[in-house]
Write a protein that holds these residues in place. Structure first.
Motif, PDB file in Angstrom:
ATOM      1  N   LEU A  47      -5.361 -13.341  -1.269  1.00 26.73           N
ATOM      2  CA  LEU A  47      -5.275 -12.306  -0.250  1.00 26.73           C
ATOM      3  C   LEU A  47      -6.467 -12.306   0.696  1.00 26.73           C
ATOM      4  O   LEU A  47      -6.494 -11.537   1.673  1.00 26.73           O
ATOM      5  CB  LEU A  47      -5.131 -10.929  -0.915  1.00 26.73           C
ATOM      6  CG  LEU A  47      -3.898 -10.769  -1.826  1.00 26.73           C
ATOM      7  CD1 LEU A  47      -3.883  -9.375  -2.456  1.00 26.73           C
ATOM      8  CD2 LEU A  47      -2.621 -11.018  -1.055  1.00 26.73           C
ATOM      9  N   THR A  64       0.101  -1.378   2.594  1.00 26.72           N
ATOM     10  CA  THR A  64       0.774  -2.681   2.525  1.00 26.72           C
ATOM     11  C   THR A  64       0.101  -3.627   1.538  1.00 26.72           C
ATOM     12  O   THR A  64       0.683  -4.646   1.153  1.00 26.72           O
ATOM     13  CB  THR A  64       0.819  -3.352   3.912  1.00 26.72           C
ATOM     14  OG1 THR A  64      -0.512  -3.696   4.328  1.00 26.72           O
ATOM     15  CG2 THR A  64       1.463  -2.440   4.947  1.00 26.72           C
ATOM     16  N   ARG A  68       1.595  -6.451  -2.481  1.00 27.08           N
ATOM     17  CA  ARG A  68       1.071  -7.816  -2.634  1.00 27.08           C
ATOM     18  C   ARG A  68       0.217  -7.934  -3.886  1.00 27.08           C
ATOM     19  O   ARG A  68       0.288  -8.934  -4.615  1.00 27.08           O
ATOM     20  CB  ARG A  68       0.267  -8.212  -1.387  1.00 27.08           C
ATOM     21  CG  ARG A  68       1.134  -8.418  -0.139  1.00 27.08           C
ATOM     22  CD  ARG A  68       0.313  -8.895   1.027  1.00 27.08           C
ATOM     23  NE  ARG A  68      -0.526  -7.826   1.559  1.00 27.08           N
ATOM     24  CZ  ARG A  68      -1.586  -8.035   2.351  1.00 27.08           C
ATOM     25  NH1 ARG A  68      -1.957  -9.271   2.656  1.00 27.08           N
ATOM     26  NH2 ARG A  68      -2.280  -7.014   2.811  1.00 27.08           N
ATOM     27  N   GLY A  71       2.251  -8.024  -7.114  1.00 26.78           N
ATOM     28  CA  GLY A  71       2.830  -9.331  -7.376  1.00 26.78           C
ATOM     29  C   GLY A  71       1.962 -10.196  -8.271  1.00 26.78           C
ATOM     30  O   GLY A  71       2.465 -11.070  -8.984  1.00 26.78           O
ATOM     31  N   TYR A  72       0.659  -9.941  -8.261  1.00 23.22           N
ATOM     32  CA  TYR A  72      -0.255 -10.686  -9.125  1.00 23.22           C
ATOM     33  C   TYR A  72      -0.491  -9.966 -10.458  1.00 23.22           C
ATOM     34  O   TYR A  72      -0.695 -10.625 -11.478  1.00 23.22           O
ATOM     35  CB  TYR A  72      -1.604 -10.884  -8.413  1.00 23.22           C
ATOM     36  CG  TYR A  72      -1.532 -11.894  -7.294  1.00 23.22           C
ATOM     37  CD1 TYR A  72      -1.735 -13.259  -7.529  1.00 23.22           C
ATOM     38  CD2 TYR A  72      -1.226 -11.487  -6.001  1.00 23.22           C
ATOM     39  CE1 TYR A  72      -1.647 -14.188  -6.504  1.00 23.22           C
ATOM     40  CE2 TYR A  72      -1.136 -12.410  -4.961  1.00 23.22           C
ATOM     41  CZ  TYR A  72      -1.344 -13.755  -5.228  1.00 23.22           C
ATOM     42  OH  TYR A  72      -1.239 -14.680  -4.209  1.00 23.22           O
ATOM     43  N   GLU A 143       9.203  -4.523  -5.803  1.00 24.65           N
ATOM     44  CA  GLU A 143       9.743  -5.756  -5.241  1.00 24.65           C
ATOM     45  C   GLU A 143      10.544  -6.519  -6.287  1.00 24.65           C
ATOM     46  O   GLU A 143      11.606  -7.087  -5.991  1.00 24.65           O
ATOM     47  CB  GLU A 143       8.607  -6.638  -4.703  1.00 24.65           C
ATOM     48  CG  GLU A 143       9.048  -7.972  -4.131  1.00 24.65           C
ATOM     49  CD  GLU A 143       9.985  -7.867  -2.940  1.00 24.65           C
ATOM     50  OE1 GLU A 143      10.618  -8.888  -2.592  1.00 24.65           O
ATOM     51  OE2 GLU A 143      10.090  -6.774  -2.337  1.00 24.65           O
TER      52      GLU A 143
END
Length: 277
Positions: A47, A64, A68, A71-72, A143
């Motif tokens: 990132l 935002t 992300r 996801g990790y 997600e």
């Protein structure tokens, strides 16, 4: 990396995890720390943050960043009918017990992007139990839940899924359940008609129903012992009498404070049954 640098890094990571709880109510503080450190190092590099302080500042002020980062922090590695022997044991040993119930509830805890969910729905359809079953698919990653709802997977993964399905005792061809186009396999909408998708955290959320089968595979290996015990206690309280709990191949109830509430049903496949008392 020196011990002093690692110590400072660990302090920064714990501050980041505290901020994540206070800002978004996602609690990873009782996940296995060494695994978290590895994943956060990868996230920071990918990132583009110079430090965990910079990552924390962005997380607090830019919403935002959260998806992300999740996801990790959440592990999204799965495949349909993963460990076929597990699904064969459900088909051959658990299903005969489930047939005796007029209605069933199945919880796939930590469903990730849906591969395990669809495996169980297909298995229940092939065994004639789908129409009397309500499936709950939960995860903390929005997600991942979206992808599970979509039921779309890369076509190059289907060969492995198909072989796993065959080895699990599948009664029909896996191709009966999806359509292929543009390099993707789209699983049939009918497989989702009896599925409830929902956000649920094993860290902080409570029991939400009485289940006949809970499948939570390759999730608790990322928890520390305290959180593992919380999750197993939650499963115990969520299961009906003589209900079944399935874990991953590297997971066990052996050292759990709640082990006495279960008996090994298919020990090699890590399937347990809740005791009557």
């Amino acid at each position: 990396m020196s011990e002093a640098v690692t110590q400072v890094e660990d302090i920064e990571i714990r501050l980041l995890l505290d901020a994540l709880v206070q800002r978004y109510h996602y609690d990873f503080r009782q996940y296995a720390f060494a695994s978290l450190r590895r994943r956060l190092r990868a996230a920071r590099a990918a990132l583009g943050f110079a430090s965990y302080g910079a990552m924390q500042d962005a997380l607090l002020h830019d919403e935002t960043v959260l998806p992300r980062l999740l996801g990790y922090l959440t592990v999204q590695v799965s495949e349909m009918f993963r460990d076929p022997e597990y699904f064969r044991a459900i088909r051959e040993s658990v299903v005969p017990h489930l047939r005796t119930y007029p209605s069933l509830k199945v919880w796939v805890a930590g469903c990730s992007t849906g591969e395990e969910l669809y495996s169980l729905v297909i298995l229940f359809r092939e065994e004639g139990l789908e129409n009397r079953t309500l499936f709950y698919a939960t995860d903390i990653n929005p997600e991942a839940l979206r992808m599970a709802r979509d039921g779309v997977y890369a076509l190059d993964r289907i060969r492995g899924f198909t072989e796993n399905h065959r080895r699990s005792g599948g009664r029909w061809s896996l191709s009966e359940y999806y359509s292929a186009a543009y390099g993707r396999a789209v699983f049939a909408q009918s497989l989702r008609e009896r599925v409830v998708f929902s956000d649920h955290s094993l860290v902080s959320d409570a029991v939400f129903g009485e289940m006949n089968l809970i499948s939570c595979r390759n999730v608790m290996i990322y928890f520390d012992r305290t959180l593992q015990d919380r999750a197993v206690g939650l499963f115990r309280d969520s299961l009906a009498r003589r209900g079944f709990l399935g874990l991953g191949s590297r997971e066990s109830l052996r050292f759990s404070a709640h082990a006495g509430a279960f008996r090994a049903f298919a020990a090699d496949e890590r399937i347990y049954q809740k005791c009557e008392a």
